[in-house]
Enzyme design. Structure first.
Site, PDB file in Angstrom:
ATOM      1  N   CYS A 113       5.618 -22.920 -19.992  1.00 31.47           N
ATOM      2  CA  CYS A 113       4.458 -23.075 -19.605  1.00 31.47           C
ATOM      3  C   CYS A 113       4.146 -24.529 -18.736  1.00 31.47           C
ATOM      4  O   CYS A 113       3.114 -24.894 -18.068  1.00 31.47           O
ATOM      5  CB  CYS A 113       3.145 -22.768 -20.432  1.00 31.47           C
ATOM      6  SG  CYS A 113       3.208 -21.222 -21.405  1.00 31.47           S
ATOM      7  N   HIS A 238      -2.462 -26.400 -18.139  1.00 33.49           N
ATOM      8  CA  HIS A 238      -1.941 -25.086 -18.364  1.00 33.49           C
ATOM      9  C   HIS A 238      -3.099 -24.139 -18.566  1.00 33.49           C
ATOM     10  O   HIS A 238      -3.592 -24.537 -19.661  1.00 33.49           O
ATOM     11  CB  HIS A 238      -0.895 -25.237 -19.363  1.00 33.49           C
ATOM     12  CG  HIS A 238      -0.502 -23.654 -19.879  1.00 33.49           C
ATOM     13  ND1 HIS A 238      -0.116 -22.722 -18.939  1.00 33.49           N
ATOM     14  CD2 HIS A 238      -0.256 -23.330 -20.867  1.00 33.49           C
ATOM     15  CE1 HIS A 238       0.222 -21.632 -19.652  1.00 33.49           C
ATOM     16  NE2 HIS A 238      -0.104 -22.102 -20.845  1.00 33.49           N
ATOM     17  N   ASN A 268      -3.386 -15.993 -18.978  1.00 32.38           N
ATOM     18  CA  ASN A 268      -2.145 -17.196 -19.031  1.00 32.38           C
ATOM     19  C   ASN A 268      -0.988 -16.552 -18.328  1.00 32.38           C
ATOM     20  O   ASN A 268      -0.201 -15.767 -18.753  1.00 32.38           O
ATOM     21  CB  ASN A 268      -2.028 -17.075 -20.723  1.00 32.38           C
ATOM     22  CG  ASN A 268      -0.788 -18.205 -20.919  1.00 32.38           C
ATOM     23  OD1 ASN A 268       0.072 -18.608 -19.853  1.00 32.38           O
ATOM     24  ND2 ASN A 268      -0.464 -18.679 -21.835  1.00 32.38           N
TER      25      ASN A 268
END
Length: 312
Positions: A113, A238, A268
């Site tokens: 990430c 993120h 995500n």
């Protein structure tokens, strides 16, 4: 040249949209359960005939077009991803081949990430050192490939997509110094492992780490750029989930900044989440050319990397 800058950005998402109602037909969940816990309403899911390098190439082509450049202008390709299926050719080489970039250095960067902000820093360093003239930096992940669609705590989070940036030399630095690091002993808290590979995490551990340990680190990234948090026009964290994004942004103290909340629409998307969200803010006009924007990636390996950039 004394620095580098982001010349343009671009993003791409697959056409298929998976809603919370759709997920309720797969696992024991509901729209209320998902939105109240992670703030996600929809996510885009790639089909079996849409590999990661295709997502990446679409986003990269848009960034090149926005910069007014051709593939021949690029001499370094960096792709941040953790969902490559094959070991070789790597994603960067595949993207270069799809776009027709003639002879670039081509490398993948797997910091999950935090991959895009690591890759952006690497491109900045390469350009400033004279090792590259123009770099194409892409974050791309197909998280649906590694999702456990029987686990309602993780499958509701993930989405697929890509975002890209063109980095080039500049008289005035448009990419600030990176602040990066990790907590390797806690790397087990976010995992993509096994055969077949599956995404899993220790949600509470990640939440506590992100909301308590990361705010002072993000503020230090601002300090390295010579800015106070209140000077920021934008914050792109993120896109893990809203329960992390909102308290983290508040604790950073960027009171005048637009905070990216693309996770609500996109889920995500791991390494894609920051460039995807940044590109959308630029496209929407929510931030404008020259605005200072904090990019801050965190997650897998319990790694982090952040820098302040000037909006293209």
């Amino acid at each position: 040249m004394n620095g580098s800058r982001i010349a343009a950005v671009g993003h791409y998402q697959p056409a298929r949209v998976l809603t919370n109602e759709d997920l309720a037909g797969l696992v024991d969940t509901s729209d209320e359960w998902i939105t109240s816990r992670v703030g996600i309403r929809t996510r885009h899911i790639a089909g079996p005939d849409e590999p990661v390098d295709e997502l990446a190439a679409h986003a990269a082509a848009k960034a090149l077009a926005a910069a007014g450049l051709t593939p021949a202008d690029i001499d370094l390709v960096l792709v941040a991803t953790s969902t490559a299926v094959d070991r070789s050719p790597n994603m960067a080489a595949r993207v270069a081949a799809r776009l027709g970039i003639p002879s670039p250095a081509a490398m993948d960067i797997n910091v999950v990430c935090a991959g895009f902000t690591h890759a952006l820093a690497t491109a900045d360093h390469a350009v400033r050192a004279g090792a590259a003239v123009r770099a194409l930096v892409v974050g791309a992940d197909k998280m649906s490939d590694v999702a456990d669609w029987t686990d309602r705590t993780t499958c509701v989070l993930v989405g697929d997509g890509a975002g890209a940036a063109v980095v080039e030399a500049a008289d005035e630095p448009g990419i600030g110094p990176v602040l990066w690091g990790s907590v390797p002993e806690m790397g087990h808290a976010v995992r993509i492992e096994g055969t077949p590979s599956r995404f899993a995490q220790e949600g509470q551990s990640v939440y506590r780490w992100a909301t308590t340990q990361l705010p002072p680190i993000a503020r230090k990234a601002c300090e390295k750029a010579g800015l106070a948090p209140e000077d920021l026009a934008g914050v792109v964290l993120h896109q893990a989930n809203l329960r992390i994004i909102e308290p983290l942004a508040e604790k950073i103290g960027a009171v005048n900044a637009v905070v990216a909340r693309d996770v609500a629409e996109s889920g995500n998307t791991s390494a894609a989440s920051i460039p995807l969200a940044l590109s959308k803010l630029v496209e929407q006009g929510a931030i404008t050319t020259g605005d200072p924007v904090l990019l801050f990636g965190f997650g897998g390996n319990l790694s982090y990397a952040g820098q302040v950039v000037r909006c293209p």
